[in-house]
Write a protein that holds these residues in place. Structure first.
Motif, PDB file in Angstrom:
ATOM      1  N   ARG A 469     -13.091  22.262  52.865  1.00  0.00           N
ATOM      2  CA  ARG A 469     -13.388  21.700  51.547  1.00  0.00           C
ATOM      3  C   ARG A 469     -14.741  22.175  51.011  1.00  0.00           C
ATOM      4  N   SER A 470     -15.645  21.262  50.742  1.00  0.00           N
ATOM      5  CA  SER A 470     -16.919  21.634  50.114  1.00  0.00           C
ATOM      6  C   SER A 470     -17.839  22.415  51.041  1.00  0.00           C
ATOM      7  N   ASP A 471     -17.547  22.437  52.336  1.00  0.00           N
ATOM      8  CA  ASP A 471     -18.375  23.202  53.267  1.00  0.00           C
ATOM      9  C   ASP A 471     -18.107  24.700  53.187  1.00  0.00           C
ATOM     10  N   LEU A 472     -17.014  25.104  52.528  1.00  0.00           N
ATOM     11  CA  LEU A 472     -16.665  26.518  52.419  1.00  0.00           C
ATOM     12  C   LEU A 472     -17.599  27.213  51.431  1.00  0.00           C
ATOM     13  N   ASP A 473     -17.949  28.456  51.758  1.00  0.00           N
ATOM     14  CA  ASP A 473     -18.683  29.229  50.761  1.00  0.00           C
ATOM     15  C   ASP A 473     -17.685  29.803  49.754  1.00  0.00           C
ATOM     16  N   TRP A 474     -18.216  30.381  48.686  1.00  0.00           N
ATOM     17  CA  TRP A 474     -17.365  30.853  47.597  1.00  0.00           C
ATOM     18  C   TRP A 474     -16.403  31.937  48.059  1.00  0.00           C
ATOM     19  N   GLU A 475     -16.892  32.907  48.827  1.00  0.00           N
ATOM     20  CA  GLU A 475     -16.044  34.012  49.264  1.00  0.00           C
ATOM     21  C   GLU A 475     -14.894  33.520  50.126  1.00  0.00           C
ATOM     22  N   GLU A 476     -15.178  32.576  51.027  1.00  0.00           N
ATOM     23  CA  GLU A 476     -14.130  32.066  51.903  1.00  0.00           C
ATOM     24  C   GLU A 476     -13.117  31.244  51.121  1.00  0.00           C
ATOM     25  N   SER A 477     -13.589  30.486  50.137  1.00  0.00           N
ATOM     26  CA  SER A 477     -12.681  29.706  49.292  1.00  0.00           C
ATOM     27  C   SER A 477     -11.728  30.623  48.537  1.00  0.00           C
ATOM     28  N   VAL A 478     -12.262  31.702  47.976  1.00  0.00           N
ATOM     29  CA  VAL A 478     -11.428  32.668  47.256  1.00  0.00           C
ATOM     30  C   VAL A 478     -10.448  33.337  48.203  1.00  0.00           C
ATOM     31  N   ARG A 479     -10.912  33.710  49.393  1.00  0.00           N
ATOM     32  CA  ARG A 479     -10.041  34.380  50.360  1.00  0.00           C
ATOM     33  C   ARG A 479      -8.852  33.503  50.738  1.00  0.00           C
ATOM     34  N   LEU A 480      -9.104  32.211  50.973  1.00  0.00           N
ATOM     35  CA  LEU A 480      -8.030  31.296  51.345  1.00  0.00           C
ATOM     36  C   LEU A 480      -7.032  31.118  50.199  1.00  0.00           C
ATOM     37  N   ASP A 481      -7.560  31.002  48.977  1.00  0.00           N
ATOM     38  CA  ASP A 481      -6.671  30.838  47.823  1.00  0.00           C
ATOM     39  C   ASP A 481      -5.798  32.073  47.618  1.00  0.00           C
ATOM     40  N   LEU A 482      -6.391  33.248  47.709  1.00  0.00           N
ATOM     41  CA  LEU A 482      -5.620  34.479  47.531  1.00  0.00           C
ATOM     42  C   LEU A 482      -4.590  34.647  48.643  1.00  0.00           C
ATOM     43  N   TYR A 483      -4.954  34.272  49.854  1.00  0.00           N
ATOM     44  CA  TYR A 483      -4.007  34.349  50.966  1.00  0.00           C
ATOM     45  C   TYR A 483      -2.812  33.440  50.696  1.00  0.00           C
ATOM     46  N   TYR A 484      -3.077  32.220  50.204  1.00  0.00           N
ATOM     47  CA  TYR A 484      -1.984  31.303  49.906  1.00  0.00           C
ATOM     48  C   TYR A 484      -1.086  31.850  48.804  1.00  0.00           C
ATOM     49  N   VAL A 485      -1.703  32.352  47.731  1.00  0.00           N
ATOM     50  CA  VAL A 485      -0.923  32.873  46.604  1.00  0.00           C
ATOM     51  C   VAL A 485       0.065  33.948  47.068  1.00  0.00           C
ATOM     52  N   GLU A 486      -0.367  34.796  47.990  1.00  0.00           N
ATOM     53  CA  GLU A 486       0.460  35.928  48.410  1.00  0.00           C
ATOM     54  C   GLU A 486       1.485  35.545  49.475  1.00  0.00           C
ATOM     55  N   ASN A 487       1.227  34.476  50.240  1.00  0.00           N
ATOM     56  CA  ASN A 487       2.038  34.242  51.442  1.00  0.00           C
ATOM     57  C   ASN A 487       2.597  32.833  51.569  1.00  0.00           C
ATOM     58  N   TRP A 488       2.596  32.039  50.522  1.00  0.00           N
ATOM     59  CA  TRP A 488       3.017  30.655  50.638  1.00  0.00           C
ATOM     60  C   TRP A 488       4.494  30.557  51.031  1.00  0.00           C
ATOM     61  N   SER A 489       4.846  29.430  51.640  1.00  0.00           N
ATOM     62  CA  SER A 489       6.232  29.145  52.004  1.00  0.00           C
ATOM     63  C   SER A 489       6.444  27.635  51.955  1.00  0.00           C
ATOM     64  N   ILE A 490       7.693  27.207  51.901  1.00  0.00           N
ATOM     65  CA  ILE A 490       7.999  25.772  51.853  1.00  0.00           C
ATOM     66  C   ILE A 490       7.529  25.085  53.124  1.00  0.00           C
ATOM     67  N   LEU A 491       7.846  25.670  54.285  1.00  0.00           N
ATOM     68  CA  LEU A 491       7.419  25.074  55.548  1.00  0.00           C
ATOM     69  C   LEU A 491       5.895  25.065  55.646  1.00  0.00           C
ATOM     70  N   GLY A 492       5.259  26.131  55.156  1.00  0.00           N
ATOM     71  CA  GLY A 492       3.800  26.163  55.149  1.00  0.00           C
ATOM     72  C   GLY A 492       3.219  25.052  54.291  1.00  0.00           C
ATOM     73  N   ASP A 493       3.852  24.777  53.137  1.00  0.00           N
ATOM     74  CA  ASP A 493       3.400  23.687  52.277  1.00  0.00           C
ATOM     75  C   ASP A 493       3.492  22.345  52.996  1.00  0.00           C
ATOM     76  N   LEU A 494       4.588  22.122  53.703  1.00  0.00           N
ATOM     77  CA  LEU A 494       4.763  20.863  54.434  1.00  0.00           C
ATOM     78  C   LEU A 494       3.689  20.707  55.510  1.00  0.00           C
ATOM     79  N   MET A 495       3.352  21.806  56.177  1.00  0.00           N
ATOM     80  CA  MET A 495       2.317  21.745  57.207  1.00  0.00           C
ATOM     81  C   MET A 495       0.943  21.459  56.596  1.00  0.00           C
ATOM     82  N   ILE A 496       0.668  22.046  55.437  1.00  0.00           N
ATOM     83  CA  ILE A 496      -0.615  21.786  54.765  1.00  0.00           C
ATOM     84  C   ILE A 496      -0.707  20.321  54.349  1.00  0.00           C
ATOM     85  N   MET A 497       0.410  19.761  53.855  1.00  0.00           N
ATOM     86  CA  MET A 497       0.409  18.341  53.496  1.00  0.00           C
ATOM     87  C   MET A 497       0.100  17.472  54.704  1.00  0.00           C
TER      88      MET A 497
END
Length: 511
Positions: A469-497
């Motif tokens: 969450r707020s402990d992430l730096d900007w670059e890491e936050s962007v990296r995680l978001d871009l990774y999700y955008v490219e590779n998301w899945s239904i099962l992955g969403d359930l695990m994140i929840m």
């Protein structure tokens, strides 16, 4: 291997001395791996897998037995099952256990790592349902419905719970340094440092870096992680000796080597003698396994990367899941949300809800709802606090923000201030899981490929929420978001929840 001592870069007492070299030179056989650490690792893996096999067997048996009792309650009166009924139960048991093995649900490479283990269990259960339906239809058996609609789905849920509990046990002990695979990282200094940093940052990581081999490094600098100093060597030809010296279970190649692809192939052959795994870190850092396909052409292994999907049937399923789960959540949380609203109104003047313009999919603006956690004049007071900004990039963050109210601090710590965004999900502005919803000012400051975060709907939670969450730096936050955008899945969403629920209790990075 006689040059290994000369290759070690000074890092305290970790360099190989003459006695170490003598021990390597007199090893009984290169085909016998004499490391006690490796033997211990292999032993615990065997025991862990054996324990999973026993539990899998018991749960599958319980699911089949429960189905038989459901279909034939007369057994409670002392009547025995007919031979054909017992034969059906045996067939389902054998088929199901075989499918769990075929889908490699107990494979060493996926145990305790990511969602692959859960996917294997679910896929085996789905295949068992299909196989049972086909077999029973072929033999005109009348009990297939019990297995298809009750026994196998319920037992699959129990298997998932079993795996979750086992992984919790494993993660708990890994925090104390147990049940970790010892690895040597190979590559350029930049690649090695990146791989080590990612392993160190991962909570419950399965690897412990015991040494590094930095190709053609002349800096003489060692590597430190978590307060420990990692021994560094410079000659890639001595990787097998380093592996044997430190009892490594695997070698991670952190990037492209100057020694060339032929060296990696030969290294794999050399490590094969000691049953040491070779792991190659893909330079396609934002591409996950499901998008990668290997297709050999006349002995040449070609790696195809599928295009990411930003529309289509999967997004229809995602939207349907959003609607169903958001409606259920709103129904269950309606009373608690009302109580929170009353507490906010009593704690400070102003409305209970805070409305703010955010940017959604394809750059479309929408009004995001949150429970108000700051004083009503928070926006006007922001300018005076700019110089105290503790955030990174274009984000403004302040741990002890004076604008936060008493009840607001609690809401932020528990992420309960996000609950009204359920309404945004029902409206179609947001998804339950997705990238962090950015402010227009943040979007205006985007550069490079950061705008790809806007290719799908933002989410109430996401990888950024469960990774600091707020402990992430900007670059890491962007990296995680871009990774999700490219590779998301239904099962992955359930695990994140599911992980979000744990993060809400842990409260780490929330302020």
């Amino acid at each position: 291997m006689t040059q290994l001592g000369q290759d070690a870069i000074g890092v305290g007492n970790t360099s190989l001395d003459a006695m170490d070299l003598a021990g390597l030179a007199t090893a009984r056989s290169p085909h016998r791996f004499a490391s006690t650490t490796t033997m211990t690792t292999a032993r615990w893996v065997r025991r862990y897998r054996a324990g999973l096999l026993v539990m899998d067997t018991m749960l599958v048996f319980a699911g089949i037995l429960g189905t038989q009792l459901l279909l034939h309650p007369e057994v409670f009166t002392g009547r025995m099952l007919r031979p054909e009924q017992m034969a059906q139960a045996v067939v389902v048991f054998i088929v199901w256990m075989a499918l769990l093995a075929m889908f490699r649900s107990r494979d060493r490479q996926i145990l305790g790592m990511g969602s692959d283990e859960y996917k294997a269990v679910v896929n085996a259960g789905a295949a068992a349902i299909g196989a049972t339906a086909v077999l029973f239809l072929a033999f005109q058996a009348d009990s297939s419905r019990g297995y298809v609609f009750a026994g196998i789905p319920v037992a699959t849920g129990a298997l998932l719970m079993e795996r979750w509990l086992a992984r919790r046990w494993l993660t708990w002990h890994r925090k104390d340094g147990y049940f970790l695979s010892r690895v040597v990282v190979l590559g350029s200094r930049e690649d090695v440092e990146y791989v080590i940093a990612r392993i160190a940052a991962k909570s419950g990581a399965v690897f412990k870096v015991v040494a590094a081999v930095i190709e053609d490094d002349v800096t003489g600098r060692g590597l430190r992680t978590g307060g420990d100093t990692i021994p560094v060597f410079t000659q890639v030809r001595n990787v097998p000796a380093v592996v044997q010296r430190y009892g490594a279970d695997a070698v991670i190649v952190g990037g492209q080597l100057a020694a060339g692809s032929s060296f990696v192939r030969e290294l794999g052959w050399e490590l094969e003698k000691t049953s040491t795994q070779l792991v190659v870190a893909s330079s396609l850092t934002n591409v996950a396994g499901p998008r990668i396909r290997f297709r050999p052409v006349e002995g040449l292994p070609l790696m195809h990367v599928d295009l990411p999907n930003f529309s289509g049937s999967r997004h229809v399923v995602k939207r349907s899941m959003d609607l169903v789960l958001a409606a259920l959540a709103l129904l269950v949380l309606m009373v608690p949300m009302g109580l929170i609203a009353l507490l906010i109104r009593r704690d400070s003047s102003g409305p209970a809800l805070f409305r703010q313009v955010r940017v959604g999919r394809n750059g479309t603006s929408f009004t995001m709802l949150k429970f108000r956690s700051m004083v009503q004049t928070a926006e006007q007071d922001l300018a005076a606090l700019r110089e105290q900004n503790e955030g990174a990039g274009v984000l403004f963050k302040l741990k002890n923000d004076p604008r936060v109210t008493r009840i607001g601090r609690l809401l932020r710590k528990t992420s309960l201030d996000e609950l009204p965004q359920i309404i945004n999900v029902l409206r179609g502005d947001m998804s339950l899981v997705g990238p962090r919803p950015p402010l227009p000012s943040e979007v205006a400051a985007y550069h490079g490929h950061t705008h790809r975060r806007l290719f799908i709907k933002p989410g109430i939670t996401g990888l950024w929420q469960v990774n600091g969450r707020s402990d992430l730096d900007w670059e890491e936050s962007v990296r995680l978001d871009l990774y999700y955008v490219e590779n998301w899945s239904i099962l992955g969403d359930l695990m994140i929840m599911w992980q979000t629920l744990k993060v809400m209790v842990d409260r780490k990075g929330a302020y």
